[in-house]
Design an enzyme around this catalytic site. Structure first.
Site, PDB file in Angstrom:
ATOM      1  N   ALA A  68       0.825  -1.215   0.000  1.00  0.00           N
ATOM      2  CA  ALA A  68       0.000   0.000   0.000  1.00  0.00           C
ATOM      3  C   ALA A  68       0.859   1.264   0.000  1.00  0.00           C
ATOM      4  O   ALA A  68       0.395   2.332  -0.412  1.00  0.00           O
ATOM      5  CB  ALA A  68      -0.938   0.003   1.216  1.00  0.00           C
TER       6      ALA A  68
ATOM      7  N   SER B  24      -0.439  -4.549  10.324  1.00  0.00           N
ATOM      8  CA  SER B  24      -1.369  -4.508  11.473  1.00  0.00           C
ATOM      9  C   SER B  24      -2.819  -4.694  11.040  1.00  0.00           C
ATOM     10  O   SER B  24      -3.633  -3.767  11.143  1.00  0.00           O
ATOM     11  CB  SER B  24      -1.209  -3.235  12.305  1.00  0.00           C
ATOM     12  OG  SER B  24      -0.672  -2.143  11.616  1.00  0.00           O
TER      13      SER B  24
HETATM   14  N1  LIG Z   1       2.035   7.141  -3.224  1.00  0.00           N
HETATM   15  C1  LIG Z   1       2.431   6.143  -4.033  1.00  0.00           C
HETATM   16  N2  LIG Z   1       2.034   6.126  -5.328  1.00  0.00           N
HETATM   17  C2  LIG Z   1       2.418   5.136  -6.145  1.00  0.00           C
HETATM   18  N3  LIG Z   1       3.197   4.095  -5.801  1.00  0.00           N
HETATM   19  C3  LIG Z   1       3.628   4.056  -4.522  1.00  0.00           C
HETATM   20  C4  LIG Z   1       3.255   5.058  -3.588  1.00  0.00           C
HETATM   21  N4  LIG Z   1       3.818   4.735  -2.386  1.00  0.00           N
HETATM   22  C5  LIG Z   1       4.492   3.584  -2.595  1.00  0.00           C
HETATM   23  N5  LIG Z   1       4.410   3.179  -3.860  1.00  0.00           N
HETATM   24  C6  LIG Z   1       4.995   1.968  -4.461  1.00  0.00           C
HETATM   25  O1  LIG Z   1       4.285   0.865  -3.954  1.00  0.00           O
HETATM   26  C7  LIG Z   1       5.162  -0.202  -3.673  1.00  0.00           C
HETATM   27  C8  LIG Z   1       4.992  -0.634  -2.241  1.00  0.00           C
HETATM   28  O2  LIG Z   1       5.435   0.390  -1.373  1.00  0.00           O
HETATM   29  P1  LIG Z   1       5.931   0.073   0.096  1.00  0.00           P
HETATM   30  O3  LIG Z   1       6.172   1.396   0.729  1.00  0.00           O
HETATM   31  O4  LIG Z   1       7.046  -0.906   0.109  1.00  0.00           O
HETATM   32  O5  LIG Z   1       4.616  -0.602   0.699  1.00  0.00           O
HETATM   33  P2  LIG Z   1       4.349  -1.322   2.103  1.00  0.00           P
HETATM   34  O6  LIG Z   1       5.440  -0.878   3.044  1.00  0.00           O
HETATM   35  O7  LIG Z   1       3.007  -0.836   2.513  1.00  0.00           O
HETATM   36  O8  LIG Z   1       4.367  -2.773   1.836  1.00  0.00           O
HETATM   37  C9  LIG Z   1       6.572   0.279  -4.006  1.00  0.00           C
HETATM   38  O9  LIG Z   1       6.914  -0.210  -5.284  1.00  0.00           O
HETATM   39  C10 LIG Z   1       6.441   1.782  -4.006  1.00  0.00           C
HETATM   40  O10 LIG Z   1       7.345   2.368  -4.901  1.00  0.00           O
END
Ligand SMILES: Nc1ncnc2c1ncn2[C@@H]1O[C@H](COP(=O)(O)OP(=O)(O)O)[C@@H](O)[C@H]1O
Ligand SMILES: [Mg+2]
Length: 201
Positions: free
Chosen positions: A36, A106
């Site tokens: 997300a 969570s």
């Molecule tokens: N605001 C956003 N818009 C588009 N893509 C995003 C955004 N935030 C994160 N991503 C992409 O989504 C993917 C998952 O992000 P991540 O921060 O690792 O998610 P999580 O920690 O919730 O699992 C990554 O490839 C990231 O580059």
């Protein structure tokens, strides 16, 4: 067992530590499906806070599972224990005067409520929201693909539920906001609604 233990009161207390750091200690709890954007957002917020001269610390789900919680898996009970431990660490960091950023799936409402009960008015729940198909298409760690192949069990969103927060303090939709826009949104909310720059109390 705890009946033989005594709580020691220390001369330097939470209030004086917060004052020395010139900030209001907080816990910002980022919850949402894998993919997300929790880690991306929490990292960006940590960076923005550092630039403002604030003292923050990011606890990230994947990282704590390498150490503090390396003995835990993904059963419901282990997920609860994982968050309980992180909540206790966050409580210590609050006491140290820090702004704690916690990025954890969570998925269970009851666990998030326990955190709110434990951490009190300084706990803020931020729902990092993107729908399952978006998260699955991003799949930066390949977890959804593995789960679809049956190589991972209890994947949140597939065969383990994500209980959507009913009353989060803030919702950030990462399908609508770019990473930079999402960080800016959190910062504005922190200043306007949480009182980031208010005098330490
Ligand atoms: N605001 C956003 N818009 C588009 N893509 C995003 C955004 N935030 C994160 N991503 C992409 O989504 C993917 C998952 O992000 P991540 O921060 O690792 O998610 P999580 O920690 O919730 O699992 C990554 O490839 C990231 O580059
Ligand atoms: Mg992450």
């Amino acid at each position: 067992m705890t009946s033989n233990l005594t709580w020691h009161h220390h001369a330097v207390d939470a209030q004086s530590r917060a004052k020395a750091l010139k900030q209001k200690p907080l816990v910002l709890w980022f919850t949402g499906l894998s993919g997300a954007g929790k880690s991306t957002l929490a990292n960006g917020v940590e960076q923005a806070l550092a630039e403002l001269g604030k003292h923050a610390f990011l606890l990230d789900g994947d990282n704590v599972r390498h150490g503090l919680c390396k003995d835990l898996g993904f059963s419901d009970g282990d997920r609860t224990e994982n968050l309980r431990r992180v909540g206790e660490v966050a409580a210590l960091m609050l006491d140290a005067g820090l702004i704690v950023l916690a990025a954890f799936v969570s998925p269970f409402k009851a666990d998030r409520q326990l955190l709110r009960d434990r951490l009190g008015e300084r706990f803020f729940e931020i729902h990092v929201d993107a729908d399952l198909s978006t998260c699955e298409a991003r799949d930066p760690k390949g977890l959804y693909a593995k789960a679809r192949r049956g190589e991972i069990k209890r994947m949140t969103g597939l065969d383990s539920p994500f209980e959507v927060p009913e009353n989060p303090d803030l919702v950030i939709n990462t399908q609508q906001l770019s990473p930079d826009e999402a960080v800016a949104r959190v910062l504005i909310w922190l200043v306007d609604k949480v009182g980031l720059d208010a005098a330490t109390d």
